[in-house]
Design a protein around this motif. Structure first.
Motif, mmCIF file in Angstrom:
data_model
loop_
_atom_site.group_PDB
_atom_site.id
_atom_site.type_symbol
_atom_site.label_atom_id
_atom_site.label_comp_id
_atom_site.label_asym_id
_atom_site.label_seq_id
_atom_site.Cartn_x
_atom_site.Cartn_y
_atom_site.Cartn_z
ATOM 1 N N LYS A 20 0.819 -1.204 0.000
ATOM 2 C CA LYS A 20 0.000 0.000 0.000
ATOM 3 C C LYS A 20 0.859 1.264 0.000
ATOM 4 C CE LYS A 20 -3.719 1.481 2.645
ATOM 5 N NZ LYS A 20 -4.596 2.060 1.652
ATOM 6 N N ILE A 21 0.352 2.290 -0.588
ATOM 7 C CA ILE A 21 0.928 3.628 -0.405
ATOM 8 C C ILE A 21 -0.060 4.347 0.506
ATOM 9 C CG2 ILE A 21 1.510 5.792 -1.568
ATOM 10 C CD1 ILE A 21 2.474 4.224 -3.924
ATOM 11 N N SER A 22 0.462 4.879 1.618
ATOM 12 C CA SER A 22 -0.440 5.417 2.644
ATOM 13 C C SER A 22 -1.062 6.742 2.195
ATOM 14 C CB SER A 22 0.334 5.627 3.949
ATOM 15 O OG SER A 22 1.249 6.696 3.786
ATOM 16 N N GLU A 23 -2.163 7.094 2.874
ATOM 17 C CA GLU A 23 -2.807 8.384 2.585
ATOM 18 C C GLU A 23 -1.845 9.535 2.874
ATOM 19 O OE1 GLU A 23 -6.626 8.794 4.489
ATOM 20 O OE2 GLU A 23 -7.307 6.921 3.555
ATOM 21 N N THR A 24 -1.018 9.381 3.901
ATOM 22 C CA THR A 24 -0.036 10.429 4.238
ATOM 23 C C THR A 24 0.952 10.603 3.087
ATOM 24 O OG1 THR A 24 -0.214 9.666 6.511
ATOM 25 C CG2 THR A 24 1.614 11.140 6.037
ATOM 26 N N GLU A 25 1.400 9.475 2.517
ATOM 27 C CA GLU A 25 2.340 9.570 1.391
ATOM 28 C C GLU A 25 1.663 10.218 0.175
ATOM 29 O OE1 GLU A 25 5.379 5.808 2.001
ATOM 30 O OE2 GLU A 25 3.280 5.354 1.570
ATOM 31 N N GLU A 27 -0.778 12.307 0.199
ATOM 32 C CA GLU A 27 -0.953 13.746 0.454
ATOM 33 C C GLU A 27 0.370 14.494 0.281
ATOM 34 O OE1 GLU A 27 -3.558 14.845 3.668
ATOM 35 O OE2 GLU A 27 -2.432 16.711 3.951
ATOM 36 N N THR A 51 -6.879 4.618 -7.224
ATOM 37 C CA THR A 51 -6.515 3.545 -6.287
ATOM 38 C C THR A 51 -7.228 2.245 -6.664
ATOM 39 O OG1 THR A 51 -8.320 4.193 -4.829
ATOM 40 C CG2 THR A 51 -6.169 5.156 -4.349
ATOM 41 N N SER A 73 0.690 0.396 -7.322
ATOM 42 C CA SER A 73 -0.264 0.496 -6.200
ATOM 43 C C SER A 73 -1.252 1.632 -6.418
ATOM 44 C CB SER A 73 0.490 0.740 -4.893
ATOM 45 O OG SER A 73 1.412 -0.290 -4.665
ATOM 46 N N HIS A 148 5.877 0.348 -4.678
ATOM 47 C CA HIS A 148 7.114 0.025 -3.969
ATOM 48 C C HIS A 148 8.063 -0.634 -4.964
ATOM 49 C CE1 HIS A 148 5.598 1.174 -0.031
ATOM 50 N NE2 HIS A 148 4.428 0.811 -0.519
#
Ligand SMILES: Cc1cc2nc3c(=O)[nH]c(=O)nc-3n(C[C@H](O)[C@H](O)[C@H](O)COP(=O)(O)O)c2cc1C
Length: 169
Positions: A20-25, A27, A51, A73, A148
């Motif tokens: 996963k690529i996080s929501e923080t990343e 943003e 997504t 991702s 990734h």
């Protein structure tokens, strides 16, 4: 990484591991994109974060160099907004600066990314408009595939002294 090292070592990554690529990343990537310079500071961009894998894997049906989306991702479509800037020439430059900021920030975060050209290829633009249900005044300019990294490419320094001209050609 310092800025110059990030710029010099960035490469197009086309193989990704699941993850996963996080929501923080996401943003952070978008914050970097919107920090780009733009002509008259119009910030004439819009971003569609893809997504949903079912949407993402439809893109290679109309884009011949987008197979890596099967492994990515997330993808970010960088689009120009003609209601904010009528001059398409400036839209392309603004969106290109935003795209490069996404690539550099992805690399800095340890993610892999590759720029997929959309504008000015009509079939790709039409495909993106249809797939993402873009309004008529929105111009899809580029797509960034992110994930990734599952490959490590060497740094290639491309400085060419013969491409530099001082004062006159
Ligand atoms: C406008 C533009 C369009 C591109 N389109 C694609 C594309 O459709 N598919 C792809 O795999 N790479 C695409 N690329 C990535 C280039 O192939 C890549 O940047 C170039 O080969 C240099 O390699 P590097 O990014 O690893 O330094 C594009 C790059 C730019 C700037």
């Amino acid at each position: 990484m310092d800025t110059f090292q990030t710029i010099i070592s960035r490469r197009s990554i086309r193989h990704f591991k699941p993850g996963k690529i996080s929501e923080t990343e996401i943003e952070k990537l978008l914050t970097a994109a919107m920090q780009a310079p733009s002509a008259r500071n119009t910030q004439s961009w819009q971003f569609v974060v893809i997504t949903d894998k079912a949407i993402m894997i439809k893109i290679p049906q109309f884009h011949p160099y987008a197979e890596m989306l099967h492994e990515a991702s997330v993808a970010i479509a960088v689009c120009g907004d003609q209601s904010l800037e009528q001059n398409v020439g400036y839209i392309i430059q603004n969106c290109s600066a935003a795209t490069q900021n996404i690539l550099l920030t992805a690399h800095d975060l340890g993610l892999g990314a590759v720029w997929l050209g959309i504008y000015p290829r009509e079939p790709r633009m039409a495909g993106m408009k249809d797939l993402l249900q873009l309004p008529e005044y929105i111009v899809p300019v580029s797509l960034v595939a992110l994930g990734h990294p599952d490959e490590k490419l060497e740094t290639v320094v491309r400085f060419m002294p013969d491409r530099v001209h001082y004062d006159k050609w």
